[in-house]
Design a protein around this motif. Sequence first.
Motif, short mmCIF file in Angstrom:
data_model
loop_
_atom_site.label_atom_id
_atom_site.label_comp_id
_atom_site.label_asym_id
_atom_site.label_seq_id
_atom_site.Cartn_x
_atom_site.Cartn_y
_atom_site.Cartn_z
N VAL A 258 0.84 -1.20 0.00
CA VAL A 258 0.00 0.00 0.00
C VAL A 258 0.87 1.24 0.00
N SER A 266 -6.27 7.85 5.11
CA SER A 266 -7.48 7.11 5.50
C SER A 266 -7.57 6.97 7.01
N GLU A 288 -9.77 -8.22 -0.82
CA GLU A 288 -8.98 -8.21 -2.06
C GLU A 288 -8.94 -6.80 -2.65
N GLY A 289 -7.72 -6.24 -2.73
CA GLY A 289 -7.51 -4.94 -3.35
C GLY A 289 -7.86 -3.74 -2.50
N LYS A 290 -8.26 -3.95 -1.24
CA LYS A 290 -8.63 -2.80 -0.41
C LYS A 290 -8.65 -3.18 1.06
N VAL A 305 -12.16 3.78 2.91
CA VAL A 305 -11.59 2.65 2.16
C VAL A 305 -10.26 3.09 1.56
N CYS A 306 -9.24 2.26 1.68
CA CYS A 306 -7.93 2.54 1.07
C CYS A 306 -7.58 1.40 0.12
N ARG A 307 -7.22 1.75 -1.12
CA ARG A 307 -6.85 0.74 -2.11
C ARG A 307 -5.45 0.22 -1.83
N LEU A 308 -5.25 -1.05 -2.14
CA LEU A 308 -3.94 -1.67 -1.95
C LEU A 308 -3.78 -2.83 -2.91
N GLU A 309 -2.62 -3.45 -2.93
CA GLU A 309 -2.37 -4.64 -3.74
C GLU A 309 -2.33 -5.85 -2.83
N GLY A 311 -4.58 -9.16 -0.82
CA GLY A 311 -5.83 -9.32 -0.08
C GLY A 311 -5.58 -10.03 1.23
#
Length: 371
Positions: A258, A266, A288-290, A305-309, A311
């Motif tokens: 992230v 966030s 997955e992905g967040k 919500v924070c996006r990430l790579e 899960g």
Amino acid sequence: MKFSCEKALLQSVISVTSRAVSPKSSIPALEGLLLHAGGEGLTVSGYNMQTGIRARISAGVEEQGEIVLNARLFGDIIRRMPDDVVSFTSNEKLQVRLHCGDADFEIPGLSAADYPDLPEVEDEYAVSIQRKVLRAMIEEVAFAVSTNESRPVHTGALFEIGEGGLTMAAVDGFRLAVRREPLEKLEGGAFSFVAPGSALNEVKGICGDVEDLAEITLGKRHILFTVGDVELICRRLEGEFLDYRNAIPKKNPIAVTVEAKALMESIDRVSVVISDKLKSPVRCRFEEGKVLLSAKTGSGEAKDVCRLEGGGDGLEIGFNNRYLMEALRYAPADTVRIELNTGVSPAIIVPTDDKDNFLYMVLPVRLKNSD
């Protein structure tokens, strides 16, 4: 005693050495600075019986001698003087005259005989490191130093010096910060010590963002940090430091990547309902992905919500918002990897740049269904 020097030089050395002066002391001299005019120029020292700072500047010395002046008064006078050469004269009655431009002051001094000697540091071991690197290491570790006096050794940071470089570690019972760097020069073999967190904050302040070398010298009871013409001497902290290497979990099946800034923003948003009076962990649900973040107190409920790579299979874990924010703020990378196992296992935060020079571990806060 008689000397003259540039106001800017004198002001800077007063500012540095005053960091080690006691604001209130049963020994009046400890509320002052010791000035020593000699063949090498002017030396100014501050000492609070725990940490001492000594700095040297060039000065035109006409009469050698030494005297103690109240640090606050002396600093206030010099700061208000015009930008010119300051003339300093003291007599046998310890009366001091300060003259600069059209400004003229007369203040009383104290005998240098009343000033305690700064400790001498035996040159047992020494190591050199770039000032800006040392400053960065302290900044990225010292924030995790404990303030709990029940374990005095943890109110400082552990320094481990060996062929692998310099490792610094700090722990406060809830989190651990570790930073590693290669070394410029190592003398006398491997060694380790614990330096007080309060002294390290002063070292950080005098290092500056330059590539010149700072030297760390270890004695039997004290540590000497030499940064250019400034020396800081502090007492070593004794005791058994946490075996932090064995405290770090080796297997963490969940790993997400992230952007540190995005996750900090966030956390900051959901922390708006948290205060000293209304405490709450930040609940993190990794999908997955967040990651879904939330906090709930009597002030209200906040979600983000924070996006990430990657899960986390729906793993839910709670953190102290400040501890998690500080880890992200001080991590020396824009993108970090967060390694997790269970909702009650420590989280590991490391940079994704493969430098392997920073690790932060934070214990989770046990979540209740009502959180």
